[in-house]
Design an enzyme around this catalytic site. Sequence first.
Site, mmCIF file in Angstrom:
data_model
loop_
_atom_site.group_PDB
_atom_site.id
_atom_site.type_symbol
_atom_site.label_atom_id
_atom_site.label_comp_id
_atom_site.label_asym_id
_atom_site.label_seq_id
_atom_site.Cartn_x
_atom_site.Cartn_y
_atom_site.Cartn_z
ATOM 1 N N GLU A 35 -27.434 -44.492 -65.474
ATOM 2 C CA GLU A 35 -26.275 -43.942 -64.771
ATOM 3 C C GLU A 35 -26.020 -42.490 -65.160
ATOM 4 O O GLU A 35 -26.635 -41.956 -66.083
ATOM 5 C CB GLU A 35 -25.023 -44.768 -65.122
ATOM 6 C CG GLU A 35 -24.672 -44.665 -66.616
ATOM 7 C CD GLU A 35 -23.445 -45.464 -67.017
ATOM 8 O OE1 GLU A 35 -23.132 -46.477 -66.374
ATOM 9 O OE2 GLU A 35 -22.789 -45.038 -68.001
ATOM 10 N N HIS B 181 -22.345 -39.571 -64.809
ATOM 11 C CA HIS B 181 -20.923 -39.441 -64.447
ATOM 12 C C HIS B 181 -20.420 -38.095 -64.917
ATOM 13 O O HIS B 181 -21.091 -37.418 -65.707
ATOM 14 C CB HIS B 181 -20.096 -40.582 -65.051
ATOM 15 C CG HIS B 181 -20.618 -41.084 -66.374
ATOM 16 N ND1 HIS B 181 -20.599 -40.302 -67.495
ATOM 17 C CD2 HIS B 181 -21.215 -42.247 -66.736
ATOM 18 C CE1 HIS B 181 -21.138 -40.977 -68.501
ATOM 19 N NE2 HIS B 181 -21.545 -42.169 -68.073
ATOM 20 N N HIS C 31 -20.295 -38.448 -73.027
ATOM 21 C CA HIS C 31 -20.262 -39.441 -74.110
ATOM 22 C C HIS C 31 -20.633 -38.753 -75.412
ATOM 23 O O HIS C 31 -21.487 -37.870 -75.429
ATOM 24 C CB HIS C 31 -21.340 -40.523 -73.920
ATOM 25 C CG HIS C 31 -21.134 -41.465 -72.795
ATOM 26 N ND1 HIS C 31 -19.972 -42.139 -72.568
ATOM 27 C CD2 HIS C 31 -21.996 -41.887 -71.843
ATOM 28 C CE1 HIS C 31 -20.126 -42.922 -71.511
ATOM 29 N NE2 HIS C 31 -21.341 -42.793 -71.046
ATOM 30 N N HIS D 233 -28.682 -41.162 -68.056
ATOM 31 C CA HIS D 233 -28.894 -41.700 -69.403
ATOM 32 C C HIS D 233 -29.051 -43.208 -69.380
ATOM 33 O O HIS D 233 -28.539 -43.885 -68.479
ATOM 34 C CB HIS D 233 -27.755 -41.295 -70.349
ATOM 35 C CG HIS D 233 -26.382 -41.710 -69.886
ATOM 36 N ND1 HIS D 233 -25.700 -41.029 -68.911
ATOM 37 C CD2 HIS D 233 -25.574 -42.733 -70.276
ATOM 38 C CE1 HIS D 233 -24.518 -41.620 -68.723
ATOM 39 N NE2 HIS D 233 -24.424 -42.663 -69.537
ATOM 40 N N CYS E 256 -19.207 -45.156 -79.422
ATOM 41 C CA CYS E 256 -19.194 -44.215 -78.303
ATOM 42 C C CYS E 256 -17.766 -43.751 -78.043
ATOM 43 O O CYS E 256 -16.870 -44.567 -77.819
ATOM 44 C CB CYS E 256 -19.766 -44.876 -77.049
ATOM 45 S SG CYS E 256 -19.723 -43.811 -75.593
HETATM 46 MN MN MN Z 1 -22.501 -43.731 -69.400
#
Ligand code: MN
Length: 154
Positions: A68, A70, A74, A108, A122
């Site tokens: 994914e 976005h 992170h 990633h 995370c």
């Molecule tokens: Mn992610």
Amino acid sequence: MSGEPKTIQPPVVSPTDYRWEGVDLLPYKEDGTIFKDVTRQILFPGGFDLPVELRYFEVGIDGHSTLERHEHAHLVVVNRGSGKVMVKDRVYDVGLNDVVHIPPMTWHQFRATNGEPLGFLCVVSTERDRPQRPDPAEFEELSQLDEVGEFIRV
Ligand code: MN
């Protein structure tokens, strides 16, 4: 009541065997996207002057997170086992205490490739967009990349 300090969880939350006391063990995602053998625990839900969540994810042996990207970033610290992570157009070995930064809009995926679980903390913003999955053209493009093509799982 205003100005009164609030607490949203005990000051100290301890784990036994990577299960944090009083913290639910959640499915990685509830939206049915593609992943294999990943769990999630929310160690800090964010609040007050600290608008981030701290989560612990664990990828089981041979499991993988969703491929994914976005708008939100992170910040990851590996704290159990080892494995590999794909970031953008490369695949990296990761192990204990490695720090991984996933920038915005960067493909990633994490995989537990070494016969042991891959666990990581995370940090993510409490306000964030929904992850995007590659469309067929994007997937084809990723598949053409040297290391990445063989690495990615859907
Ligand atoms: Mn992610």
